[in-house]
Scaffold this motif. Structure first.
Motif, short mmCIF file in Angstrom:
data_model
loop_
_atom_site.label_atom_id
_atom_site.label_comp_id
_atom_site.label_asym_id
_atom_site.label_seq_id
_atom_site.Cartn_x
_atom_site.Cartn_y
_atom_site.Cartn_z
N GLY A 130 94.19 -67.02 28.17
CA GLY A 130 93.17 -66.18 27.54
C GLY A 130 91.78 -66.34 28.14
O GLY A 130 91.10 -65.34 28.43
N LYS A 132 88.87 -57.83 24.60
CA LYS A 132 90.27 -58.12 24.94
C LYS A 132 91.12 -58.26 23.68
O LYS A 132 92.22 -57.72 23.60
CB LYS A 132 90.34 -59.42 25.76
CG LYS A 132 91.75 -59.90 26.02
CD LYS A 132 91.81 -61.38 26.37
CE LYS A 132 91.48 -62.25 25.17
NZ LYS A 132 91.56 -63.68 25.45
N ARG A 185 99.51 -61.70 22.27
CA ARG A 185 99.32 -60.47 21.49
C ARG A 185 98.75 -59.32 22.32
O ARG A 185 98.48 -58.25 21.79
CB ARG A 185 98.48 -60.77 20.26
CG ARG A 185 99.29 -61.67 19.32
CD ARG A 185 98.92 -61.55 17.90
NE ARG A 185 97.80 -62.41 17.60
CZ ARG A 185 96.82 -62.06 16.81
NH1 ARG A 185 96.81 -60.88 16.27
NH2 ARG A 185 95.84 -62.89 16.58
N THR A 211 93.18 -75.76 22.65
CA THR A 211 91.87 -75.78 23.30
C THR A 211 90.85 -75.00 22.48
O THR A 211 89.71 -75.42 22.32
CB THR A 211 91.96 -75.08 24.68
OG1 THR A 211 93.06 -75.60 25.37
CG2 THR A 211 90.70 -75.29 25.47
N SER A 212 91.28 -73.85 21.98
CA SER A 212 90.31 -73.01 21.28
C SER A 212 90.47 -73.07 19.77
O SER A 212 89.49 -72.94 19.05
CB SER A 212 90.40 -71.57 21.77
OG SER A 212 91.51 -70.92 21.22
N GLU A 271 104.28 -79.02 22.25
CA GLU A 271 104.08 -77.73 21.57
C GLU A 271 105.21 -76.73 21.75
O GLU A 271 105.66 -76.14 20.78
CB GLU A 271 102.75 -77.11 22.02
CG GLU A 271 101.61 -77.59 21.16
CD GLU A 271 100.25 -77.35 21.80
OE1 GLU A 271 100.17 -76.64 22.81
OE2 GLU A 271 99.27 -77.89 21.27
N GLY A 280 93.41 -71.97 27.19
CA GLY A 280 93.23 -72.68 28.45
C GLY A 280 94.43 -72.56 29.39
O GLY A 280 94.26 -72.44 30.60
N1 LIG Z 1 94.88 -59.92 19.59
C1 LIG Z 1 94.76 -60.65 20.69
N2 LIG Z 1 94.96 -60.11 21.90
C2 LIG Z 1 94.82 -60.83 23.03
N3 LIG Z 1 94.47 -62.14 23.06
C3 LIG Z 1 94.24 -62.73 21.87
C4 LIG Z 1 94.37 -62.03 20.64
N4 LIG Z 1 94.07 -62.90 19.63
C5 LIG Z 1 93.78 -64.08 20.22
N5 LIG Z 1 93.88 -63.98 21.56
C6 LIG Z 1 93.60 -65.02 22.56
O1 LIG Z 1 94.47 -66.11 22.35
C7 LIG Z 1 93.84 -67.30 22.86
C8 LIG Z 1 93.96 -68.38 21.80
O2 LIG Z 1 95.30 -68.60 21.57
P1 LIG Z 1 95.83 -69.99 20.96
O3 LIG Z 1 95.18 -70.25 19.67
O4 LIG Z 1 97.32 -69.95 21.03
O5 LIG Z 1 95.23 -70.98 22.07
P2 LIG Z 1 95.06 -72.54 21.98
O6 LIG Z 1 96.31 -73.12 21.43
O7 LIG Z 1 93.78 -72.89 21.33
O8 LIG Z 1 94.92 -72.88 23.54
P3 LIG Z 1 95.84 -73.81 24.44
O9 LIG Z 1 97.26 -73.55 24.03
O10 LIG Z 1 95.53 -73.34 25.84
O11 LIG Z 1 95.38 -75.19 24.17
C9 LIG Z 1 92.39 -66.94 23.14
O12 LIG Z 1 92.20 -66.76 24.54
C10 LIG Z 1 92.23 -65.62 22.39
O13 LIG Z 1 91.22 -64.79 22.99
#
Ligand SMILES: Nc1ncnc2c1ncn2[C@@H]1O[C@H](COP(=O)(O)OP(=O)(O)OP(=O)(O)O)[C@@H](O)[C@H]1O
Ligand SMILES: [Mg+2]
Length: 348
Positions: A188, A217, A291, A19-20, A142, A164
């Motif tokens: 997140g 955060k 994390r 998502t992000s 995934e 998400g």
């Molecule tokens: N150091 C950290 N501490 C806490 N949260 C973190 C940290 N670094 C990244 N994030 C959070 O992790 C999330 C993004 O993670 P990730 O890239 O795995 O998500 P994504 O795969 O894009 O989303 P989804 O799996 O929901 O489609 C965001 O909410 C981001 O704020």
């Protein structure tokens, strides 16, 4: 259909569509990330400023004042039956592939990760998009990719905390089915929203935005007893102020824990009772959201009455899914891809 000359060695890609963020890894050493956004100019001034019809990733976010920002993946799934989202997704995937620097004539084979719950429609839609970009593509879930990366395909549970969603998946030595996985719509993004609102409540005089809350955060996120105070420099009426946000950060980060634990307790029961002891020692956290400091210990402490429970973070939470996708692309001979995921194969 993609029309490469198919002369060179195949370029193998692992792509984790989130998502992000979208992660791209290749057998030639690419390891890259792009924010999953596409920006289109709002009007003719934007077209002039951009010198292009669109912009991808962080660059688009920086220009949000004159771009319409699209997130082609909603909660990690392609928005259904929406041409504009499909077009944006295609631009994003095309950009992701370009990060691996394919050479003319290279056949390109890609394994793409989609959320475990993606519908058949969604997987087919994604394969359709990749037809013009890849010679061979496979869509896999995934959590399975993450499990493949860390060699935990049997008697293990993967918890992927993204932006998400949080996806929790039971690995039973087979490709996970619907009943082996659950999705919690708190991850997140949800924490960011709670944190933003909490800070607004307790410090109404400071300027707070969702983006700022996310940054706080990511830098200071923790659950459980604080090891140190969270002290952050913010702005009040334009002037700098120092705020102690220890309580707010802890409260916001802990909002996702109860539901994760509940779903974990349900999922343990899909395993054979004889295997449950082993499963409880093999719980892995992945995704950027894992994390948050102290998360593994807090989840384990909620499962105390189950006996010995070990919750660990995977070694590389941001790239674990993408690395697993690449590993699969490198280890599985292309003729077997149909047996593992949904596949598109060019007829050349
Ligand atoms: N150091 C950290 N501490 C806490 N949260 C973190 C940290 N670094 C990244 N994030 C959070 O992790 C999330 C993004 O993670 P990730 O890239 O795995 O998500 P994504 O795969 O894009 O989303 P989804 O799996 O929901 O489609 C965001 O909410 C981001 O704020
Ligand atoms: Mg993800």
């Amino acid at each position: 259909m993609k029309t490469s000359g198919q002369k060179g060695n195949p370029l193998l890609l692992g792509i984790d569509l989130g998502t992000s963020r979208t992660m791209v890894l290749s057998n030639r050493g690419t390891r890259d990330m792009v924010r999953s956004v596409v920006g289109y100019p709002r009007d003719i001034i934007g077209v002039k400023l951009l010198h292009d019809s669109h912009m991808i990733g962080e660059d688009a976010l920086k220009r949000a004042s004159y771009l319409h920002i699209h997130y082609p993946l909603e909660d990690g799934v392609l928005k259904e039956a929406n041409d504009q989202a499909a077009e944006a997704a295609k631009l994003l995937i095309k950009h992701a592939i370009s990060l691996a620097n394919p050479q003319p004539g290279d056949p390109i084979y890609g394994v793409l990760g989609v959320p475990a719950r993606a519908s058949m429609f969604n997987k087919n839609q994604l394969l359709k998009i990749t037809q013009e970009l890849l010679d061979l593509s496979m869509v896999v879930s995934e959590p399975f990719m993450a499990a493949y990366e860390i060699d935990q395909l049997n008697n293990a549970i993967i918890i992927d905390i993204g932006a998400g969603t949080t996806d929790i998946c039971a690995m039973k030595g087979i490709i996970p089915s619907g009943e082996d996985q659950v999705t919690v719509l708190k991850a997140g993004n949800y924490i960011d929203l709670v944190l933003e609102n909490l800070i607004r409540e307790t410090h109404p005089e400071v300027q707070m935005t969702l983006n700022l809350a996310r940054k706080i955060k990511e830098q200071h996120g923790f659950v459980g007893e604080p090891k140190e105070e969270v002290v952050v420099n913010l702005r009040k009426n334009g002037k700098p102020v120092t705020c102690n946000l220890t309580r707010e950060v802890r409260t916001a980060c802990e909002t996702i824990v109860t539901e994760i634990v509940e779903q974990l307790q349900n999922l343990i029961m899909v395993f054979d009772p004889e295997d449950q002891e082993e499963v409880l020692r093999n719980i892995y956290l992945t995704g950027g959201g894992c994390r948050i400091r102290g998360l593994a210990d807090l989840i384990a402490s909620h499962l105390k009455e189950y006996g010995q429970v070990v919750v660990r973070q995977v070694p590389d939470p941001d790239y674990c899914g993408g690395s697993g996708a690449l590993k699969l692309a490198m280890e599985l001979p292309p003729q077997y891809w149909e047996q593992v995921g949904h596949v598109y194969r060019s007829s050349k």
